[in-house]
Design a protein around this motif. Sequence first.
Motif, PDB file in Angstrom:
ATOM      1  N   ASN B  35       0.827  -1.217   0.000  1.00 42.21           N
ATOM      2  CA  ASN B  35       0.000   0.000   0.000  1.00 42.21           C
ATOM      3  C   ASN B  35       0.859   1.264   0.000  1.00 42.21           C
ATOM      4  OD1 ASN B  35      -2.733  -0.778  -0.158  1.00 42.21           O
ATOM      5  ND2 ASN B  35      -2.655  -1.553   1.941  1.00 42.21           N
ATOM      6  N   GLN B  39       1.129   4.204  -3.030  1.00 44.87           N
ATOM      7  CA  GLN B  39       0.985   5.645  -2.810  1.00 44.87           C
ATOM      8  C   GLN B  39       2.188   6.392  -3.385  1.00 44.87           C
ATOM      9  OE1 GLN B  39      -1.691   7.060  -1.738  1.00 44.87           O
ATOM     10  NE2 GLN B  39      -2.750   5.205  -1.087  1.00 44.87           N
ATOM     11  N   THR B  82      -6.549   1.871  -0.950  1.00 42.92           N
ATOM     12  CA  THR B  82      -5.828   1.074   0.046  1.00 42.92           C
ATOM     13  C   THR B  82      -6.344  -0.358  -0.032  1.00 42.92           C
ATOM     14  OG1 THR B  82      -5.603   3.000   1.463  1.00 42.92           O
ATOM     15  CG2 THR B  82      -5.298   0.849   2.509  1.00 42.92           C
TER      16      THR B  82
END
Lengths: 281, 220
Positions: B35, B39, B82
């Motif tokens: 995750n 990002q 997410t």
Amino acid sequence: MQQTDWIFAFASVIGNSHISENIPCQDACRVGVFDKFTVSVVTDGAGSCKNSHLGSNQVSDFCIYHAEKLITRQGWVTEFPNQEVWHDTAKQILITVRKDLENYSIEHDIDFKSLACTVIMAISLPDGLLITHIGDGRAGYCTQEGQWLPMITPFHGEVANETVFITSDIWNDDLVDLYIESNVISGQVSAFCLLSDGCEKAAFEVNLYNSDKSIYYDPNRPFPAFFNPNRTGLTKLHEQLKSQDDINNLWAEFLTAGTEKLRLETDDKTMVLGVKIIQAI
Amino acid sequence: MFTGESPDNYEQKCLCVLVLDVSGSMGGEPIRQLNQGLQEFHQEVTKDFLASQRLEVSIVTFGSSVKCIQDPALVGNFEMPTLSISGSTKLVDGVRLAADMVENRKEWYRNTGQNYFRPMIVLITDGEPDGDQDVKGLSTQIRQANDSKKFTFWALGVQGYNHQKLSQICPPNTPPLSLAGYKFSEFFKWLSNSIGIITKSAEGERLLLPPVSGWTQMEM
């Protein structure tokens, strides 16, 4: 008395990605000015081919050499050819250039296919322009009335930047006319341009959006706000008696970062700009 | 002096479908690192002006079921989701959905008159496909797609993955890469740099992608 002449700015500049990857500039260009006609060539070496920078330079030289011989021999300075005659002749020139490139590859022990490049060649004559090309890139001209128009359609494959080269297997009778485009622009032309695909997004409208139809399209249109100021600039530099080298150096500076699109472009960039001038003699 | 204005042309598109393993074994540190890497990937692409105008990202997840959780979109047009874990490893179904999405997107590009770069599918997994998954069939499909240049296929194996199975799926010219530890951040940094290069390249060009030494390990 008055005399009509063509003045030129022409340059190739290396792309940012080629600088960072230590690859030479794979584009080339030449302009030959002869008695009452000119020959301009832009070539763009294939990114995948390690000797394409050699191929593009050789092809540019060969084009000038063979076109000059042919125009002189055919007497086209006084008798402008029609579309069919020019297309057949253009094919013959390009076949001869390809043969010269094959001989070059043998003499220098270089794989012929590794010399791959596209080619655009324009010949200005008193009664108009002749243009031929293999592959991508763009070319346009300006009418006496000031309207900029395209004079070739680039060849693209399924995915972006996929095209054909002078070294490609396109030469049998069934295929050749699909891949070689030749056009005759008869009548008075006041300016013209030839450019490699590295310049196209900066100088041509090539990918616009039609919101009514929800589609993107390629008008293949030389952008007047790009060409008209440069046409004026070239004329002024000529009036200031700048040398061809000085003009080309300034042109190379402009192609490097003269607009935001040019500055951001990562591919090699090549452009020939020709402007017709009338001067007293 | 020379001067002039450039027209407002749209950029040609490059589709990247991320096919991500969210099976139970990815729970804990792996999914947290994945995750975080996603990002950072989003941020890196956003910072690269040309890549942000050209790259369309899509995300498929596979666990007990297969989901497209992000349709193809420029990075500026979506927020990176997410991921959370779910059960087993429907890897083959996930890759097949990605391949279908590539074909659909290419058709949409063609129908709307857009130029595009060769799409890419990036598979990330830490396990092996469930027993009922047709690995052999997928292998044939991927190799045919690779040979006919429909898309490029890359696979990243995360600690505990089955190298033999993944090698079977991958085309010979892009064998699976093995992630050292959970260095997802380093991998996605490399991916965004590579995409930056790909989206500025000419078709057929020999691409000098950044070295993979910061995040891979040898797998024999």
